[in-house]
Design an enzyme around this catalytic site. Sequence first.
Site, short mmCIF file in Angstrom:
data_model
loop_
_atom_site.label_atom_id
_atom_site.label_comp_id
_atom_site.label_asym_id
_atom_site.label_seq_id
_atom_site.Cartn_x
_atom_site.Cartn_y
_atom_site.Cartn_z
N GLU A 99 3.66 -52.07 -0.60
CA GLU A 99 3.19 -51.39 0.61
C GLU A 99 1.85 -50.72 0.38
O GLU A 99 1.03 -50.61 1.30
CB GLU A 99 4.23 -50.37 1.06
N LYS A 100 1.61 -50.28 -0.86
CA LYS A 100 0.38 -49.55 -1.17
C LYS A 100 -0.20 -50.06 -2.50
O LYS A 100 0.53 -50.58 -3.35
CB LYS A 100 0.66 -48.05 -1.31
N ASP B 251 8.21 -49.71 0.61
CA ASP B 251 8.89 -48.45 0.29
C ASP B 251 10.39 -48.60 0.54
O ASP B 251 10.82 -49.39 1.38
CB ASP B 251 8.34 -47.31 1.14
N ASP C 84 12.70 -47.60 2.29
CA ASP C 84 13.23 -47.07 3.54
C ASP C 84 13.08 -48.12 4.63
O ASP C 84 12.57 -49.21 4.38
CB ASP C 84 12.52 -45.75 3.93
N TYR D 4 2.05 -38.89 -3.83
CA TYR D 4 2.08 -39.40 -2.46
C TYR D 4 2.24 -38.26 -1.46
O TYR D 4 3.13 -37.42 -1.59
CB TYR D 4 3.24 -40.39 -2.32
N ARG E 246 2.63 -38.23 2.06
CA ARG E 246 3.36 -38.29 3.33
C ARG E 246 4.88 -38.21 3.10
O ARG E 246 5.66 -38.65 3.94
CB ARG E 246 3.02 -39.59 4.08
#
Length: 734
Positions: free
Chosen positions: A7-8, A101, A103, A318, A320
């Site tokens: 994702e990142k 991630d 989730d 991270y 957020r």
Amino acid sequence: MRLFIAEKHEVALAIANALGRAVKKTGHYACGDDLITWCAGHMLALCSPEDYNQAHKKWTLASLPIINIPWKYRVIEGRAKQFGIIQALIKRAHIIVNAGDADAEGQLLIDEILTYCGNKKPVKRILINDNNEKLVQRALHNLRDNRDFYGLYQAALARAVGDQLYGFNLTRLYTLKGRERGHDGLLSVGRVQTPILGLIAARDSAIAAHKKAFYYTVKGQFTVTNIHFPALFCPPADAPLDDKGRIESADYARQIADACRGQPASVVKAETKDKYDPAPLPYDLLELQVDASRKFSIKADLTLQITQQLREKKLITYNRSDCRYLNDENHRDATDVLTAVATNAPLFAPFIAKADTEYKSRAFNNAKVTAHHAIVPTQNSSGLNTLNDHQRKIYLLICRAYIAQFWPLKHSKVTMVNIDVAGHRFRTTNTQVIKPGWSTLYKNDKGNQEIAKLENTDVTSASLSQLHNSAQGHCTACESEKKETIPPQPYTEASLLKDLKRVAKYVKNPKIAKLLRDKDKGKEGESGGIGTPATRDSFIVKLKQRGFIAEQGKHLVCTKLGREFCAILPPIATAPDLTALWHQQQKDIEQGKIPLRTFLEGLVSTVSAQVAEVKEKGLNIKLQGFNCSSCNQSTLRRIKGKKGYFWACRRHPECNASFADKAGKPDFAPQPQATASDSSNHTCPECKKGRLIKRASKSKKTKKTFNWFGCNQFPACKARFFERDGKPENTVVV
């Protein structure tokens, strides 16, 4: 060949380092036969209505509801290059690994790419919630089949598609109907945004509806074994009490005071207990936004920007995160992290020197870490001289919370004493701090609600630990005191953010409230909230930009528009109920109890019904501006034309009325008749009021002059006619 899609970038780098032999390529890493690439958050967005049909670019009531099912995606602007790399690598790979991630959003983010690219190759799933190399290596040895998470993907997809379908239909609907009633701005509706507005509107209404009332307390002064202290009367259940258990009768309070004053008193119970308070947990984004607002008046959206800057400087993890816990691996890094903090922020060096890195606070709990761990400092030493004032303040807050995890518990002795006077019960407490522990770091932090929750409210500063059961004394004085009830306090940004984590407490329907709380089960600090830590601040900003709420000092209040808009919306739009109901259905989707189609069919039915109702009944909102005297159904809009301003009906083209502008207002007076020298003897067939005037114009194409007739009531009447044989076409000679 395996392809990991993270994702990142930092997650991709962590995977590459864990695999070893990483070689940096364009947009990806190569580790032997493994390739690792990354996204920049969502790479795809659901298409807008105009992407399906260009006619939808113009907002019209006739086009609603717009139901774009099946849906389509488009590549987000500015991300085409990296997306092209991902797409090409998918074609090369034999096995794909979803490294989003851990989730629902992370699952959706990668799975929607694979769906868009038409991937048919096997897909595995890796769950990473910490970029520590050892934890990533452990995750690499525990890959799962991505099909195990299909329900999670479908549930996240239901939320995304549902939010768009609900939002753009109702936003267009209310905006268009609002224009008919004189509002030129956007009347936006959203599953999270609108309930936040409803929350602020409800608080404002409660403040406005508050009626002054009074209650009474009774305080006695006592002397027992040479110890002097105050104590408060504890009213029994049969006393005249209000709904909050406060005395509402002045006579009753006075009678108690008179009955106790000067009477013997005996200690019914004296109990002293040791109390050990743990340090506040490290920050998640929301708690950091709350403290930044409370301490430094830094707005939530700015705090998010600052944490992103600190993250890019590699000073914090991270930013957020919605979690306030840490992994065991984070504990092993404590010495290096604290060393870096001492270098970056020398003011903390004395506190770090006394920190015990062997101590493990409650924050280190693998079981409570979600997709990300808490926001903490990194091992990077770059100095605070590169930071601006706001960045420095936020960094120091994060560091303080981390350092506190390695300080001892705060040790206090709490004494509670119950006293009997003439058959009436009084109570007092006293807290003595034995060892301040971590609270030394917070001693100057005034107004900190989290710290206040750990404290016992002292009724007296006197040491009561020497008192014992049956000790005798006197009530030396006793008085009743009249107190005024306090209305609810207006929201501040900090208090609103706090409430967004627990809006279930305002939901009257117990079933809905339970659904909201169930949604947050297992999430520390969340109890029936709406939105996410990463998005809540953006909704507050949008509500300000659209004129629904405004700032009054530090307070957030509804504007007139915000109040009126809430009043015309159906209750489910301004309450968090929709989030609760959606969550239940999305949970059923995740568990395979219902298909995604069932959820969307129900939503389409609900949206269609609301569109039909508002189309038919309109909006019961007060007219703003100047009413159209022609149709009496709408208001006028001031428009800048080629020859200056004029006013026209908002229902154009259904109503073509227009009026001249006079000092910024529409001129409703009849326009003066043309003189005999410029007026013809022809009545205007359009408005039936004016006379036609002969005009001459030059053609831009032919450069030739031609004659035509126009109404002398312009701009109220814009009728024009070509000349034929010296007369206007299709007119009647008077």
